[in-house]
Design a protein around this motif. Sequence first.
Motif, PDB file in Angstrom:
ATOM      1  N   GLU A  92      39.262  52.407  40.889  1.00 46.62           N
ATOM      2  CA  GLU A  92      38.444  51.198  40.973  1.00 46.62           C
ATOM      3  C   GLU A  92      39.242  49.971  40.566  1.00 46.62           C
ATOM      4  O   GLU A  92      39.155  48.906  41.210  1.00 46.62           O
ATOM      5  CB  GLU A  92      37.202  51.339  40.093  1.00 46.62           C
ATOM      6  N   GLN A  93      40.049  50.103  39.503  1.00 50.72           N
ATOM      7  CA  GLN A  93      40.858  48.970  39.054  1.00 50.72           C
ATOM      8  C   GLN A  93      41.956  48.630  40.040  1.00 50.72           C
ATOM      9  O   GLN A  93      42.234  47.449  40.279  1.00 50.72           O
ATOM     10  CB  GLN A  93      41.461  49.270  37.675  1.00 50.72           C
ATOM     11  N   PHE A  94      42.583  49.654  40.647  1.00 51.04           N
ATOM     12  CA  PHE A  94      43.652  49.389  41.613  1.00 51.04           C
ATOM     13  C   PHE A  94      43.079  48.728  42.862  1.00 51.04           C
ATOM     14  O   PHE A  94      43.678  47.787  43.404  1.00 51.04           O
ATOM     15  CB  PHE A  94      44.372  50.688  41.981  1.00 51.04           C
ATOM     16  N   ARG A  95      41.933  49.218  43.330  1.00 56.48           N
ATOM     17  CA  ARG A  95      41.300  48.613  44.506  1.00 56.48           C
ATOM     18  C   ARG A  95      40.977  47.145  44.238  1.00 56.48           C
ATOM     19  O   ARG A  95      41.264  46.270  45.075  1.00 56.48           O
ATOM     20  CB  ARG A  95      40.027  49.382  44.860  1.00 56.48           C
ATOM     21  N   GLN A  96      40.418  46.873  43.080  1.00 57.61           N
ATOM     22  CA  GLN A  96      40.099  45.484  42.719  1.00 57.61           C
ATOM     23  C   GLN A  96      41.371  44.643  42.627  1.00 57.61           C
ATOM     24  O   GLN A  96      41.410  43.501  43.107  1.00 57.61           O
ATOM     25  CB  GLN A  96      39.356  45.466  41.383  1.00 57.61           C
ATOM     26  N   TRP A  97      42.406  45.198  42.014  1.00 57.48           N
ATOM     27  CA  TRP A  97      43.666  44.479  41.834  1.00 57.48           C
ATOM     28  C   TRP A  97      44.287  44.102  43.169  1.00 57.48           C
ATOM     29  O   TRP A  97      44.731  42.969  43.359  1.00 57.48           O
ATOM     30  CB  TRP A  97      44.608  45.355  41.008  1.00 57.48           C
ATOM     31  N   MET A  98      44.330  45.046  44.107  1.00 59.94           N
ATOM     32  CA  MET A  98      44.927  44.764  45.408  1.00 59.94           C
ATOM     33  C   MET A  98      44.145  43.682  46.146  1.00 59.94           C
ATOM     34  O   MET A  98      44.729  42.827  46.825  1.00 59.94           O
ATOM     35  CB  MET A  98      44.987  46.041  46.255  1.00 59.94           C
ATOM     36  N   VAL A 116      43.463  44.719  31.781  1.00 58.78           N
ATOM     37  CA  VAL A 116      44.428  45.828  31.805  1.00 58.78           C
ATOM     38  C   VAL A 116      45.369  45.757  30.609  1.00 58.78           C
ATOM     39  O   VAL A 116      45.882  46.782  30.150  1.00 58.78           O
ATOM     40  CB  VAL A 116      45.206  45.832  33.139  1.00 58.78           C
ATOM     41  N   SER A 117      45.569  44.574  30.077  1.00 62.20           N
ATOM     42  CA  SER A 117      46.455  44.409  28.918  1.00 62.20           C
ATOM     43  C   SER A 117      45.869  45.027  27.654  1.00 62.20           C
ATOM     44  O   SER A 117      46.606  45.333  26.712  1.00 62.20           O
ATOM     45  CB  SER A 117      46.754  42.927  28.672  1.00 62.20           C
ATOM     46  N   LYS A 118      44.551  45.210  27.630  1.00 63.57           N
ATOM     47  CA  LYS A 118      43.906  45.803  26.466  1.00 63.57           C
ATOM     48  C   LYS A 118      43.988  47.324  26.462  1.00 63.57           C
ATOM     49  O   LYS A 118      43.684  47.964  25.447  1.00 63.57           O
ATOM     50  CB  LYS A 118      42.435  45.363  26.410  1.00 63.57           C
ATOM     51  N   LEU A 119      44.382  47.907  27.583  1.00 62.35           N
ATOM     52  CA  LEU A 119      44.531  49.361  27.637  1.00 62.35           C
ATOM     53  C   LEU A 119      45.729  49.801  26.806  1.00 62.35           C
ATOM     54  O   LEU A 119      46.705  49.048  26.669  1.00 62.35           O
ATOM     55  CB  LEU A 119      44.731  49.831  29.088  1.00 62.35           C
ATOM     56  N   LEU A 194      53.924  40.837  31.670  1.00 62.48           N
ATOM     57  CA  LEU A 194      54.346  41.823  32.674  1.00 62.48           C
ATOM     58  C   LEU A 194      53.361  41.898  33.834  1.00 62.48           C
ATOM     59  O   LEU A 194      53.761  41.826  35.003  1.00 62.48           O
ATOM     60  CB  LEU A 194      54.503  43.191  32.013  1.00 62.48           C
ATOM     61  N   PHE A 195      52.061  42.029  33.549  1.00 62.28           N
ATOM     62  CA  PHE A 195      51.083  42.205  34.632  1.00 62.28           C
ATOM     63  C   PHE A 195      50.826  40.903  35.385  1.00 62.28           C
ATOM     64  O   PHE A 195      50.482  40.943  36.569  1.00 62.28           O
ATOM     65  CB  PHE A 195      49.785  42.789  34.077  1.00 62.28           C
TER      66      PHE A 195
END
Length: 211
Positions: A92-98, A116-119, A194-195
């Motif tokens: 879900e996160q990758f789909r949203q990110w793309m 994602v930085s909080k992971l 980085l992100f």
Amino acid sequence: APRILKILEEPPEKTLFLLVANHSDQIISTILSRAQTIKISPYSENALQNYLINKMNAGHEQAQRAAKLANGDLFAARQFIRSSEIEAFNFEQFRQWMRICFSADFMAIHEFVGKVSKLVRERQKSFLHFGMNIIRKSMLLNYSGEKLVRLSDMEDKFVRDFSPFINEKNLDQLYEELNNAVYHIERNAKAEILFTDLSIKVSRLLHAGKK
């Protein structure tokens, strides 16, 4: 072995030793003879399934599959459910990110980077490895057809929609950028920087791959 035998024969006061083994026939007889053997049977599929549904809030089909694959092992069944949850999160996160990278929506990118930085770092690496796997599947779908790529029900539509943007113009560099990000996370790079940098690069590369 002599020290183990001695302490088993003369244990300290009020001490109980529990020796656990999957294969009792591999324990030397001198130790086995000094122990009281209790055989614990594996959990039934039905018992595992009920536990996963009631204690881990797993869906019926997910619990049924996990119970079958676990072969009576509760720990394995729990791990399967946790892995499935992480995979669903990564997808879900990758789909949203793309999508936000392709739209070059920098406000949305900023919000995503904050999330994602909080992971923890292992989860960040897991997310990026998942992304590389999706890119690999998209490449296989483009160049080898459906014979060499296996898509889960969850991935199917997204990968088919995403794959046209993965080609010789950007494939190698996309993979390299995500792989480099994993390398820098392992070396304690600051996640926000980085992100953010990675998202900008991915945005440019997705547009470079448009046919």
